[in-house]
Every structure is written in structure tokens, then in C-alpha cells.
Design an enzyme around this catalytic site. Structure first.
Site, PDB file in Angstrom:
ATOM      1  N   LYS A 170     -48.303   3.248 -60.557  1.00 13.59           N
ATOM      2  CA  LYS A 170     -48.609   2.487 -61.755  1.00 13.59           C
ATOM      3  C   LYS A 170     -49.908   1.728 -61.505  1.00 13.59           C
ATOM      4  O   LYS A 170     -50.288   1.505 -60.352  1.00 13.59           O
ATOM      5  CB  LYS A 170     -47.459   1.558 -62.128  1.00 13.59           C
ATOM      6  CG  LYS A 170     -46.953   0.643 -61.032  1.00 13.59           C
ATOM      7  CD  LYS A 170     -45.701  -0.067 -61.527  1.00 13.59           C
ATOM      8  CE  LYS A 170     -45.166  -1.060 -60.510  1.00 13.59           C
ATOM      9  NZ  LYS A 170     -44.162  -0.449 -59.621  1.00 13.59           N
ATOM     10  N   ASP A 217     -50.482  -3.169 -59.057  1.00 10.42           N
ATOM     11  CA  ASP A 217     -49.953  -2.065 -59.852  1.00 10.42           C
ATOM     12  C   ASP A 217     -49.222  -2.526 -61.116  1.00 10.42           C
ATOM     13  O   ASP A 217     -48.978  -1.734 -62.016  1.00 10.42           O
ATOM     14  CB  ASP A 217     -49.095  -1.104 -59.017  1.00 10.42           C
ATOM     15  CG  ASP A 217     -47.956  -1.801 -58.299  1.00 10.42           C
ATOM     16  OD1 ASP A 217     -47.852  -3.039 -58.388  1.00 10.42           O
ATOM     17  OD2 ASP A 217     -47.177  -1.107 -57.616  1.00 10.42           O
ATOM     18  N   ARG A 218     -48.870  -3.818 -61.186  1.00  8.75           N
ATOM     19  CA  ARG A 218     -48.199  -4.307 -62.399  1.00  8.75           C
ATOM     20  C   ARG A 218     -49.167  -5.067 -63.294  1.00  8.75           C
ATOM     21  O   ARG A 218     -50.157  -5.613 -62.799  1.00  8.75           O
ATOM     22  CB  ARG A 218     -47.081  -5.281 -62.024  1.00  8.75           C
ATOM     23  CG  ARG A 218     -45.982  -4.661 -61.238  1.00  8.75           C
ATOM     24  CD  ARG A 218     -44.869  -5.668 -61.036  1.00  8.75           C
ATOM     25  NE  ARG A 218     -43.801  -5.064 -60.262  1.00  8.75           N
ATOM     26  CZ  ARG A 218     -42.543  -5.455 -60.315  1.00  8.75           C
ATOM     27  NH1 ARG A 218     -42.195  -6.472 -61.086  1.00  8.75           N
ATOM     28  NH2 ARG A 218     -41.625  -4.854 -59.592  1.00  8.75           N
ATOM     29  N   SER A 266     -45.613  -6.160 -52.793  1.00 11.47           N
ATOM     30  CA  SER A 266     -45.847  -6.199 -54.239  1.00 11.47           C
ATOM     31  C   SER A 266     -45.826  -7.610 -54.818  1.00 11.47           C
ATOM     32  O   SER A 266     -46.634  -8.447 -54.439  1.00 11.47           O
ATOM     33  CB  SER A 266     -44.830  -5.298 -54.921  1.00 11.47           C
ATOM     34  OG  SER A 266     -45.190  -5.095 -56.249  1.00 11.47           O
ATOM     35  N   HIS A 267     -44.857  -7.875 -55.686  1.00  7.99           N
ATOM     36  CA  HIS A 267     -44.807  -9.158 -56.390  1.00  7.99           C
ATOM     37  C   HIS A 267     -44.001 -10.201 -55.617  1.00  7.99           C
ATOM     38  O   HIS A 267     -43.862 -11.334 -56.074  1.00  7.99           O
ATOM     39  CB  HIS A 267     -44.173  -8.938 -57.762  1.00  7.99           C
ATOM     40  CG  HIS A 267     -42.847  -8.262 -57.630  1.00  7.99           C
ATOM     41  ND1 HIS A 267     -42.733  -6.922 -57.339  1.00  7.99           N
ATOM     42  CD2 HIS A 267     -41.595  -8.752 -57.679  1.00  7.99           C
ATOM     43  CE1 HIS A 267     -41.454  -6.615 -57.236  1.00  7.99           C
ATOM     44  NE2 HIS A 267     -40.737  -7.700 -57.436  1.00  7.99           N
ATOM     45  N   ASP A 274     -50.114  -6.448 -55.448  1.00 10.00           N
ATOM     46  CA  ASP A 274     -50.784  -5.217 -55.039  1.00 10.00           C
ATOM     47  C   ASP A 274     -51.463  -4.492 -56.198  1.00 10.00           C
ATOM     48  O   ASP A 274     -51.929  -3.361 -56.030  1.00 10.00           O
ATOM     49  CB  ASP A 274     -49.803  -4.288 -54.312  1.00 10.00           C
ATOM     50  CG  ASP A 274     -48.648  -3.833 -55.200  1.00 10.00           C
ATOM     51  OD1 ASP A 274     -48.237  -4.609 -56.074  1.00 10.00           O
ATOM     52  OD2 ASP A 274     -48.168  -2.705 -55.014  1.00 10.00           O
ATOM     53  N   ASP A 332     -49.905  -8.160 -60.426  1.00  8.52           N
ATOM     54  CA  ASP A 332     -49.094  -8.576 -59.281  1.00  8.52           C
ATOM     55  C   ASP A 332     -49.892  -8.473 -57.979  1.00  8.52           C
ATOM     56  O   ASP A 332     -51.079  -8.108 -57.986  1.00  8.52           O
ATOM     57  CB  ASP A 332     -47.772  -7.799 -59.200  1.00  8.52           C
ATOM     58  CG  ASP A 332     -47.953  -6.354 -58.757  1.00  8.52           C
ATOM     59  OD1 ASP A 332     -49.063  -5.823 -58.916  1.00  8.52           O
ATOM     60  OD2 ASP A 332     -46.973  -5.762 -58.254  1.00  8.52           O
TER      61      ASP A 332
HETATM   62  C1  VG1 Z   1     -38.446  -3.127 -58.984  1.00 10.12           C
HETATM   63  C2  VG1 Z   1     -38.558  -2.699 -60.431  1.00 10.12           C
HETATM   64  C3  VG1 Z   1     -39.031  -1.257 -60.506  1.00 10.12           C
HETATM   65  C4  VG1 Z   1     -40.349  -1.109 -59.741  1.00 10.12           C
HETATM   66  C5  VG1 Z   1     -40.175  -1.602 -58.330  1.00 10.12           C
HETATM   67  C6  VG1 Z   1     -41.464  -1.578 -57.550  1.00 10.12           C
HETATM   68  O1  VG1 Z   1     -37.463  -2.353 -58.334  1.00 10.12           O
HETATM   69  O2  VG1 Z   1     -37.334  -2.846 -61.092  1.00 10.12           O
HETATM   70  O3  VG1 Z   1     -39.167  -0.898 -61.863  1.00 10.12           O
HETATM   71  O4  VG1 Z   1     -40.763   0.228 -59.733  1.00 10.12           O
HETATM   72  O5  VG1 Z   1     -39.694  -2.935 -58.327  1.00 10.12           O
HETATM   73  O6  VG1 Z   1     -42.457  -2.318 -58.184  1.00 10.12           O
HETATM   74  P1  VG1 Z   1     -35.952  -2.884 -58.082  1.00 10.12           P
HETATM   75  O7  VG1 Z   1     -35.264  -1.798 -57.304  1.00 10.12           O
HETATM   76  O8  VG1 Z   1     -36.066  -4.186 -57.351  1.00 10.12           O
HETATM   77  O9  VG1 Z   1     -35.358  -3.093 -59.432  1.00 10.12           O
HETATM   78  V1  VG1 Z   1     -43.712  -2.974 -57.262  1.00 10.12           V
HETATM   79  O10 VG1 Z   1     -44.833  -3.613 -58.239  1.00 10.12           O
HETATM   80  O11 VG1 Z   1     -42.942  -3.496 -56.083  1.00 10.12           O
HETATM   81  O12 VG1 Z   1     -44.425  -1.705 -56.407  1.00 10.12           O
HETATM   82 CO    CO Z   2     -46.557  -4.043 -57.262  1.00 13.32          CO
END
Ligand code: VG1
Ligand code: CO
Length: 598
Positions: free
Chosen positions: A388, A291-292, A117-118, A289, A287
Site C-alpha cells: 500500500k 504505507d498508510r 509501521s504505525h 513507514d 504512518d
Molecule cells: C493491521 C491492519 C491491516 C494492515 C496491517 C499492516 O493488521 O488491520 O489491515 O494490513 O495492520 O499495516 P492487524 O492484523 O493488526 O489487524 V501496516 O501499515 O503495519 O504495514
Molecule cells: Co505501515
């Protein structure tokens, strides 16, 4: 005929999927023997052998370093385990929302997404593997627990080591695999199915008018070298007619150009600075991937993600998809601000509060209870898929701009006037020593659970707050009754303000402590006040009650995600700046104030 080999392996104890899949440093995947193979085998093992011969899996990722190696392993292990068919994005590229879309469209049994992801990428960055189920959503805890259990006991895995696929060539490749039906790998265009879906959700003619008609607005979209670049190019530029230079950083790179592909005010600073110039009316970043999303208005006006979902909710009937489906319900993750609750209340919609992570929305959507949801972490989406969706959120905002013919700032300010404003911020303390972080949370829990805690008053400056509720958030899924405990410590005050502490489930090293602050203000005189000033007392109280600084040795957060564009860290200290306008004999005086280390 492709041969199947059984490889002896030793189980790992640390392959527990977190909030969103298994995330580790690339070096963990590369340097531990069979690390990736073990986890891939554990995922495929949750699909019943009898099901596999008719099973299709979708595979795609965000283009980060090690993705292509992982995809080849998935192909080889899937073939050896009797999976019938794989659908893979060209060159491995497929955004997380697009994978969800394709799984649903072709009725696959699930999908494997290669992304962290990010989190930063490259040889020294992070890698991740996530399993999604047939609904298109992230595997629920029941399945991720099963994967984890299998991984802890795995003694061997099956693989076809000679099987190689060309990921660049669109079309079907068929292989004869020992004992099984022919195994096919289909390489598909990364964007097409997803673009087709969006055409059915939004009014593309109206969006085209907005972006390229005679009175068009100017947009700036930053893909941050992540996977969403090709989607933005194809859909927003080619199809909706936005000029080619309105989309930047659109070529996915293995290391995201050395940056964090994280759309917030700190890591998307380039976009923020460009927007400040005033040339663009609307800006967004995504981000790694896809989704953000982060939404900005002219001059860099920042839309807090918790507000973003609330604004979409309040304007939802302008979007053709929801005209067809109706609005079944709204949901937010627990730490997300209560802005959405205010809309739900005013418009008499059902609201659900779920734990952090998109997987909790899926059951509600499948049961027809949920249409729109969001998280404070820059995630917004709907039941069109089960992830998302960054680009969806941007098109939702553009649809609102097209209908209301107002600027982002005007829309946001109107919203606050009508519903009140939730001031919100999140502080992240990254890579804290795990034992220290766990102890801090445990000690805080003990303090909070003391009988005298509820009713206690805390003061900072001229503000006093009285504790109304103190708990560790637990969620009972209204659809299947499953219970998820320990989802975050909540201190809720009598005026509805909240302080929340939780440990991240997506970090790859040490522990990340997240502190969330949410404070509601309905007085129209106060809704334009500086968020930093409004939230400072609660931040101060949170740090005192938790003794976070003393217990972790951290004097400031690694990153303060979103108060406004002016907060940053300097020498490990939080620097907050605000502009104060005060009346003087010579007229109004504008003055910048800075303070460190609240
Ligand atoms: C974080 C965010 C959460 C989000 C998750 C995955 O998780 O707080 O809201 O759904 O990342 O996002 P955590 O457990 O680190 O707080 V992504 O864009 O990685 O798929
Ligand atoms: Co993501």
C-alpha cells in the site's frame, strides 16, 4: 579479507511473522541474546544458497529506534551467507512503498524492511522486521511459515562481525568476504527511484497547477515524524511547488516525537484541529513507514478509508497510469466496508475480497487481475507496486481534485448520492489478556455455529436485524489455490450489514480484538445522518452477542478508530459525541450530545 564467524545460538519459539512481519517490543530484540540475528538468518536461509551469489536484497526502514543496529546486522549476516549485493536507503531510510518500488525496479530477489509501521517507537516502543519477495510484495504465508519453521530450529548463524558500512555515504562499498565473490553494499538516495515512478503514474503538470498555480488549493500534509517526510518534501514541496510550510513533522525521528505514527482521527489530532480552522482545503497524514494515509477535506471533513478507495475507483480513469494499463479489477480486505463493491457493481468491474493484510493482493496483481485495492486500516494502493502506498493515495486524491474541480466534501457527497453510503467503524481493544481474547472468540464461534443462529433476529432500539450468514472467513487464492482459514468471524445480516470480529496480527503484547461494523444505506435522505447514530444499534448487538465486555473485562475500546472526530476514550470508557440539530420555535437549535459506554 573479511572473516566469517559461525555463532552458536538457541532457537526462539515466538518468531512467527504476523499480518506484516515480526513485530515485538524493542526490548525483546535487545534483551534476548541473538534475537534479531536469529530472525535475520532465518529470512536469508529461505533464499537458496545457489541463488545468493547473484542475489541483490534491498534494505530500508522507517527510521525508528534500533533500525541502524538491525541494518548493520543484516549487512554482516547477508555477507556471511554469500548474498552478493545489498541496496540500502541513505541512513537506512526508505519507506515501505519505496522498498517495494526499488525491489521491482532493480529486479532484486527481495528486501528487508525495518519497521513496526504505525506502532510507537523508541527504546520502549516496538520494532519490526519484514521480508518482501521479488515481486516487491510482503512474503506470502508459504514463505513466512518457512521462515518461522527455520527460526524454531535454528542452532547457529553466520556473521561477519568486523564488517561495518557507512550508511550516510551514497555510493558503492565493496568488501572481500572469505570464499565468496566480492560483497557490495550500495547506499542510494531514499527518494529518487520512488519519485521517478510517481512521475510516470500521475500528471505532474496538472498536480503542479493544482498546488502552485494561480488558483491553487492549500494543503497540509503531516508526516508524523515518520519516514515519509523526505518524500513529501521532495515531491510535493520541491517538485509540485506546494509551500514548504504545507508539510509538517517531516524529519524522521527514532521515537516519532513520542507519538503514535498512526494516521487516524485520534493520533493525528493535530492535523484534524489545524484542518478545522478552514485555512486548508486538503489534509493528509501518513504512518511511520509511509504505507498508510488519512485524507481530510476542508474543516476536517473526514474521508473514511473504505470510502477513499471507492472514490478513487469511481474516478480512476482520470489517472494517466490507469489510462495506459486499463482497470483489471478491484479488491478489498474482508473487514473493509462494501463501498468498493458498490462501485465495482455499477461500473461492472471484478471485485475480490481477501483476508486482512496486503500480502493477499500480490498474487492477484501478478496475475493481471487487480489494479486498485484498499483496506479499512488506512491502506490504499495499486499494482504499480506490491505494498500500500500513502503518498500515492494522496496524489490520487489530488488528481481527482484537479480533474473534478470540486472539494473533498463535494466529491464524497456526490459519491454517496450516486452509490449509497456504507457507514463503517472499527473498535480496537488493545492489550487484552490473550487467553480471555481467545476464549471470547472461541465462544462466539460456538454461538455462531449453532444451527439456530442463522435466521435469528437481534434488536436494539427500533432496529431489528436478521442473521443471514455466520462464518469464519476463509479465502481460497484464485491464482494458486492456497487456502487461508480463520480470517475473522463474520455475522452478515439480511440487509447486508456486517459485524466482524478478528484478532490483530500486528500487536506486540497481549491480544488486540478488532470489532468492525459495516452498514449500507442507499436512501438519499439518510446518507448524511450521524454515523454514530446509524451504527449504535449494531455496536450494541455486537457487544451483546460476543459478551465482549463480560469476557474481557473491558468496558470500552482502547480506541474507536473512525466514527468521526468527536469520539475519544476517557478513563477507559468510550465517549461518543454527536451534534444534533433540532427545529424549535426559535429556529434551529444545535445541541451536543455525549454518551458513554454504549
Ligand atoms: C493491521 C491492519 C491491516 C494492515 C496491517 C499492516 O493488521 O488491520 O489491515 O494490513 O495492520 O499495516 P492487524 O492484523 O493488526 O489487524 V501496516 O501499515 O503495519 O504495514
Ligand atoms: Co505501515
Amino acid at each position: 579479507m573479511v572473516k566469517i564467524t559461525t555463532v552458536k545460538t538457541k532457537p526462539y519459539t515466538d518468531q512467527k511473522p504476523g499480518t506484516s512481519g515480526l513485530r515485538k517490543r524493542v526490548t525483546v530484540f535487545q534483551q534476548n541474546q541473538h534475537y534479531a540475528e536469529n530472525f535475520i538468518q532465518s529470512i536469508i536461509s529461505v533464499i537458496e544458497p545457489a541463488e545468493r551469489q547473484a542475489a541483490t536484497l534491498v534494505v530500508g526502514g522507517d527510521g525508528r529506534f534500533f533500525m541502524k543496529d538491525a541494518i548493520q546486522l543484516i549487512v554482516q549476516i547477508a555477507a556471511a551467507n554469500g548474498i552478493n549485493h545489498l541496496v540500502i536507503g541513505q541512513n537506512g531510510i526508505m519507506s515501505t512503498p519505496a522498498v517495494s518500488c526499488v525491489i521491482r525496479k532493480i529486479k532484486a530477489v527481495g528486501g528487508i524492511i525495518l519497521t513496526a509501521s504505525h506502532n510507537p517507537g523508541g527504546p520502549n516502543g516496538d520494532f519490526g522486521i519484514k521480508y518482501n519477495i521479488s515481486s516487491g510484495g510482503p512474503a506470502p504465508e508459504g514463505i513466512t511459515n518457512k521462515i518461522f519453521d527455520i527460526s524454531k530450529n535454528l542452532q547457529e548463524y553466520l556473521i561477519c562481525p568486523e564488517l561495518k558500512v557507512d550508511l550516510s555515504k551514497i555510493g558503492k562499498q565493496t568488501f572481500e568476504v572469505d570464499t565468496f565473490k566480492p560483497f557490495t553494499v550500495e547506499i542510494v538516495d531514499s527518494v529518487e527511484a520512488y519519485a521517478e515512478m510517481l512521475r510516470g503514474i500521475f500528471d505532474f503538470a496538472a498536480l503542479k497547477e493544482l498546488l502552485s498555480g494561480p488558483n491553487h488549493i492549500n494543503v497540509r500534509l503531516d508526516a508524523m515524524h515518520g519516514v515519509v517526510g523526505p518524500y513529501v518534501k521532495k515531491i510535493v514541496c520541491e517538485e509540485l511547488g506546494s509551500p514548504a510550510n504545507s508539510a509538517v513533522n517531516c524529519v524522521p525521528q527514532e521515537d516519532f516525537g513520542g507519538h503514535h505514527p498512526d494516521p487516524n482521527l485520534t493520533y493525528a489530532a493535530d492535523l484534524v484541529n489545524t484542518m478545522k480552522g478552514g485555512e486548508y482545503d486538503f489534509g493528509a497524514a501518513f504512518d511511520g513507514d509511509g504505507d498508510r494515509n488519512m485524507v481530510l477535506g476542508k474543516h476536517g471533513f473526514f474521508v473514511n478509508p473504505s470510502d477513499s478507495v471507492a472514490v478513487i475507483a469511481a474516478n480512476i480513469t482520470g489517472i494517466p497510469y490507469f489510462q495506459k494499463t486499463g482497470v483489471k479489477g478491484l479488491a478489498r480486505s474482508m473487514p473493509t466496508s462494501g463501498a468498493l463493491d458498490n462501485v465495482a457493481k455499477a461500473l461492472k468491474m471484478q471485485l475480490y475480497e481477501t483476508p486482512t493484510g496486503w500480502k493477499f493482493f500480490g498474487n492477484l496483481m501478478d496475475a493481471g487481475k487487480l489494479s486498485l485495492c484498499g483496506e479499512e486500516s488506512f491502506g490504499t494502493g495499486s499494482d504499480h507496486i506490491r505494498e500500500k502506498d500513502g503518498l500515492w493515495a494522496v496524489l490520487a486524491w489530488l488528481s481527482i481534485l484537479a480533474t473534478r474541480k470540486q472539494s473533498v466534501e463535494e466529491i464524497m457527497k456526490d459519491h454517496w448520492q450516486k452509490f449509497g453510503r456504507n457507514f463503517f467503524t472499527r473498535y480496537d481493544y488493545e492489550e487484552v489478556d490473550s487467553d480471555a481474547a481467545n476464549k471470547m472468540i472461541k465462544d462466539l464461534e460456538t454461538t455462531m455455529f449453532d444451527a439456530s443462529f442463522v435466521g435469528k433476529k437481534f434488536s436494539s432500539g427500533d432496529k431489528t436485524y436478521e442473521v443471514a450468514v455466520a462464518d469464519n472467513f476463509a479465502y481460497t487464492d484464485p491464482v494458486d489455490g492456497s487456502v487461508s482459514k480463520n480470517q475473522g468471524l463474520r455475522i452478515i445480516f439480511s440487509d447486508g450489514s456486517r459485524i466482524i470480529f478478528r484478532l490483530s496480527g500486528t500487536g506486540s503484547a497481549g491480544a488486540t480484538i478488532r470489532l468492525y461494523i459495516d452498514s449500507y444505506e442507499k436512501d438519499p435522505q439518510k446518507i448524511y445522518q450521524d454515523p454514530q447514530v446509524m451504527l449504535a444499534p449494531l455496536v450494541d448487538i455486537a457487544l451483546k452477542v460476543s459478551q465482549l465486555q463480560e469476557k474481557t473485562g473491558r468496558t470500552g475500546p482502547t480506541i474507536c478508530v473512525f466514527i468521526d472526530a468527536m469520539s475519544c476514550t476517557w478513563k477507559n470508557q468510550l465517549v461518543l459525541s454527536a451534534t444534533v440539530i433540532s427545529p424549535t420555535d426559535q429556529g434551529l437549535r444545535k445541541r451536543s450530545i455525549h454518551w458513554r459506554n454504549l
